[in-house]
Design a protein around this motif. Structure first.
Motif, mmCIF file in Angstrom:
data_model
loop_
_atom_site.group_PDB
_atom_site.id
_atom_site.type_symbol
_atom_site.label_atom_id
_atom_site.label_comp_id
_atom_site.label_asym_id
_atom_site.label_seq_id
_atom_site.Cartn_x
_atom_site.Cartn_y
_atom_site.Cartn_z
ATOM 1 N N GLY A 1 75.318 38.791 78.167
ATOM 2 C CA GLY A 1 74.104 39.184 77.470
ATOM 3 C C GLY A 1 73.795 38.323 76.264
ATOM 4 N N TRP A 2 72.640 38.591 75.714
ATOM 5 C CA TRP A 2 72.170 37.939 74.497
ATOM 6 C C TRP A 2 71.805 39.001 73.472
ATOM 7 C CZ3 TRP A 2 72.505 32.816 73.717
ATOM 8 C CH2 TRP A 2 72.681 31.994 74.838
ATOM 9 N N TYR A 3 72.187 38.728 72.244
ATOM 10 C CA TYR A 3 71.850 39.569 71.105
ATOM 11 C C TYR A 3 71.277 38.663 70.025
ATOM 12 C CZ TYR A 3 74.669 43.179 73.354
ATOM 13 O OH TYR A 3 75.155 44.108 74.244
ATOM 14 N N ARG A 4 70.629 39.254 69.061
ATOM 15 C CA ARG A 4 70.102 38.445 67.965
ATOM 16 C C ARG A 4 70.279 39.176 66.647
ATOM 17 N NH1 ARG A 4 63.662 38.483 69.636
ATOM 18 N NH2 ARG A 4 63.210 40.678 69.140
ATOM 19 N N GLN A 5 70.317 38.387 65.599
ATOM 20 C CA GLN A 5 70.572 38.958 64.280
ATOM 21 C C GLN A 5 69.860 38.145 63.223
ATOM 22 O OE1 GLN A 5 74.760 39.078 63.269
ATOM 23 N NE2 GLN A 5 74.451 40.769 61.851
ATOM 24 N N ALA A 6 69.134 38.844 62.377
ATOM 25 C CA ALA A 6 68.495 38.239 61.214
ATOM 26 C C ALA A 6 69.378 38.484 59.996
ATOM 27 C CB ALA A 6 67.119 38.842 61.008
ATOM 28 N N GLY B 1 71.023 39.880 56.919
ATOM 29 C CA GLY B 1 70.972 41.191 56.304
ATOM 30 C C GLY B 1 70.653 42.327 57.247
ATOM 31 N N LYS B 2 70.530 42.016 58.538
ATOM 32 C CA LYS B 2 70.209 43.056 59.519
ATOM 33 C C LYS B 2 71.317 43.168 60.547
ATOM 34 C CE LYS B 2 65.183 42.879 59.171
ATOM 35 N NZ LYS B 2 63.901 42.826 59.938
ATOM 36 N N GLN B 3 71.300 44.289 61.265
ATOM 37 C CA GLN B 3 72.292 44.483 62.313
ATOM 38 C C GLN B 3 71.954 43.641 63.531
ATOM 39 O OE1 GLN B 3 72.564 48.727 63.102
ATOM 40 N NE2 GLN B 3 74.417 48.844 61.851
ATOM 41 N N ARG B 4 72.992 43.281 64.253
ATOM 42 C CA ARG B 4 72.799 42.557 65.498
ATOM 43 C C ARG B 4 72.175 43.516 66.519
ATOM 44 N NH1 ARG B 4 77.725 38.790 67.191
ATOM 45 N NH2 ARG B 4 77.261 38.205 65.033
ATOM 46 N N GLU B 5 71.169 43.018 67.239
ATOM 47 C CA GLU B 5 70.481 43.876 68.187
ATOM 48 C C GLU B 5 70.466 43.251 69.569
ATOM 49 O OE1 GLU B 5 66.500 44.325 66.676
ATOM 50 O OE2 GLU B 5 65.858 42.395 67.460
ATOM 51 N N LEU B 6 70.411 44.115 70.559
ATOM 52 C CA LEU B 6 70.395 43.663 71.938
ATOM 53 C C LEU B 6 69.066 42.998 72.267
ATOM 54 C CD1 LEU B 6 71.576 45.476 75.090
ATOM 55 C CD2 LEU B 6 69.186 44.847 74.948
ATOM 56 N N VAL B 7 69.139 41.883 72.975
ATOM 57 C CA VAL B 7 67.943 41.240 73.518
ATOM 58 C C VAL B 7 67.868 41.521 75.019
ATOM 59 C CG1 VAL B 7 66.744 39.068 73.922
ATOM 60 C CG2 VAL B 7 67.992 39.433 71.769
ATOM 61 N N ALA B 8 68.944 41.162 75.732
ATOM 62 C CA ALA B 8 68.973 41.369 77.178
ATOM 63 C C ALA B 8 70.409 41.276 77.675
ATOM 64 C CB ALA B 8 68.115 40.328 77.898
ATOM 65 N N THR B 9 70.696 42.021 78.724
ATOM 66 C CA THR B 9 71.998 41.932 79.386
ATOM 67 C C THR B 9 71.806 41.844 80.889
ATOM 68 O OG1 THR B 9 72.271 44.326 79.579
ATOM 69 C CG2 THR B 9 73.150 43.277 77.591
ATOM 70 N N ILE B 10 72.825 41.338 81.563
ATOM 71 C CA ILE B 10 72.782 41.225 83.012
ATOM 72 C C ILE B 10 74.166 41.512 83.574
ATOM 73 C CG2 ILE B 10 73.113 38.707 82.894
ATOM 74 C CD1 ILE B 10 71.337 38.540 85.452
ATOM 75 N N GLY B 11 74.207 42.374 84.579
ATOM 76 C CA GLY B 11 75.456 42.701 85.229
ATOM 77 C C GLY B 11 75.830 41.666 86.273
ATOM 78 N N GLN B 12 77.043 41.810 86.785
ATOM 79 C CA GLN B 12 77.537 40.832 87.749
ATOM 80 C C GLN B 12 76.683 40.809 89.009
ATOM 81 O OE1 GLN B 12 81.686 41.373 88.589
ATOM 82 N NE2 GLN B 12 81.921 39.375 89.529
ATOM 83 N N GLY B 13 76.110 41.945 89.353
ATOM 84 C CA GLY B 13 75.263 42.012 90.534
ATOM 85 C C GLY B 13 73.812 41.678 90.274
ATOM 86 N N THR C 1 71.808 43.226 87.815
ATOM 87 C CA THR C 1 71.035 44.261 87.131
ATOM 88 C C THR C 1 70.779 43.855 85.684
ATOM 89 O OG1 THR C 1 72.043 45.978 88.500
ATOM 90 C CG2 THR C 1 70.976 46.676 86.467
ATOM 91 N N THR C 2 69.521 43.940 85.264
ATOM 92 C CA THR C 2 69.143 43.485 83.928
ATOM 93 C C THR C 2 68.676 44.638 83.048
ATOM 94 O OG1 THR C 2 66.897 43.001 84.694
ATOM 95 C CG2 THR C 2 68.501 41.200 84.749
ATOM 96 N N ASN C 3 68.766 44.394 81.749
ATOM 97 C CA ASN C 3 68.303 45.346 80.754
ATOM 98 C C ASN C 3 67.714 44.541 79.610
ATOM 99 O OD1 ASN C 3 68.037 47.886 79.390
ATOM 100 N ND2 ASN C 3 69.806 47.338 78.161
ATOM 101 N N TYR C 4 66.525 44.951 79.138
ATOM 102 C CA TYR C 4 65.847 44.206 78.088
ATOM 103 C C TYR C 4 65.463 45.127 76.931
ATOM 104 C CZ TYR C 4 65.115 40.486 81.545
ATOM 105 O OH TYR C 4 65.296 39.491 82.482
ATOM 106 N N ALA C 5 65.443 44.552 75.744
ATOM 107 C CA ALA C 5 64.852 45.246 74.619
ATOM 108 C C ALA C 5 63.346 45.351 74.864
ATOM 109 C CB ALA C 5 65.114 44.486 73.326
ATOM 110 N N ASP C 6 62.745 46.443 74.420
ATOM 111 C CA ASP C 6 61.313 46.626 74.646
ATOM 112 C C ASP C 6 60.493 45.483 74.055
ATOM 113 O OD1 ASP C 6 61.340 50.271 74.251
ATOM 114 O OD2 ASP C 6 61.740 48.990 75.990
ATOM 115 N N SER C 7 60.964 44.930 72.962
ATOM 116 C CA SER C 7 60.194 43.903 72.260
ATOM 117 C C SER C 7 60.102 42.584 73.026
ATOM 118 C CB SER C 7 60.807 43.649 70.878
ATOM 119 O OG SER C 7 62.151 43.228 71.013
#
Length: 121
Positions: free
Chosen positions: A34-39, A41-53, A55-61
């Motif tokens: 997966g990918w995360y991002r961080q500005a 002074g801010k917490q690291r947040e999820l951008v997108a992940t992908i499973g071995q098969g 399956t993907t998951n994305y941040a709404d933004s």
């Protein structure tokens, strides 16, 4: 596991970038990438992940603008970023979880060193 990320840089609003992150080591398989991002002074947040098969998951933004993919043979994860906005400016970190080594042992969670993305005119 060592993770080497690349592909960040400066791009104008509306532009595109493609991030890559290659995992090295005596790896047999990786469950999630997966990918995360961080500005600052801010917490690291999820951008997108992908499973071995696949399956993907994305941040709404980023839905509809970013696409995550992986090449299991190369233990590499990609993030295609289109329609970039100034608010996408961040340091992007790749992550792998659920690593199975060729020895049969398992590793939990690993982070890359971060690659900077700046969206500005």
């Amino acid at each position: 596991v060592q993770l080497q990320a690349s592909g960040g840089g400066l791009v104008q609003p509306g532009g595109s970038l493609r991030l890559s992150c290659a995992a090295s080591g005596s790896i047999f398989s990786i469950s999630h990438m997966g990918w995360y991002r961080q500005a600052p002074g801010k917490q690291r947040e999820l951008v997108a992940t992908i499973g071995q098969g696949g399956t993907t998951n994305y941040a709404d933004s980023v839905k509809g603008r970013f696409t995550i993919s992986r090449d299991n043979a190369k233990n590499t994860v990609y993030l295609q970023m289109n329609g970039l906005k100034p608010e996408d400016t961040d340091v992007y970190f790749c992550n792998v979880a659920g690593v199975r080594y060729r020895s049969g042992s398992y590793g939990a969670n690993y982070w890359g060193q971060g690659t900077e993305v700046t969206v500005s005119s």
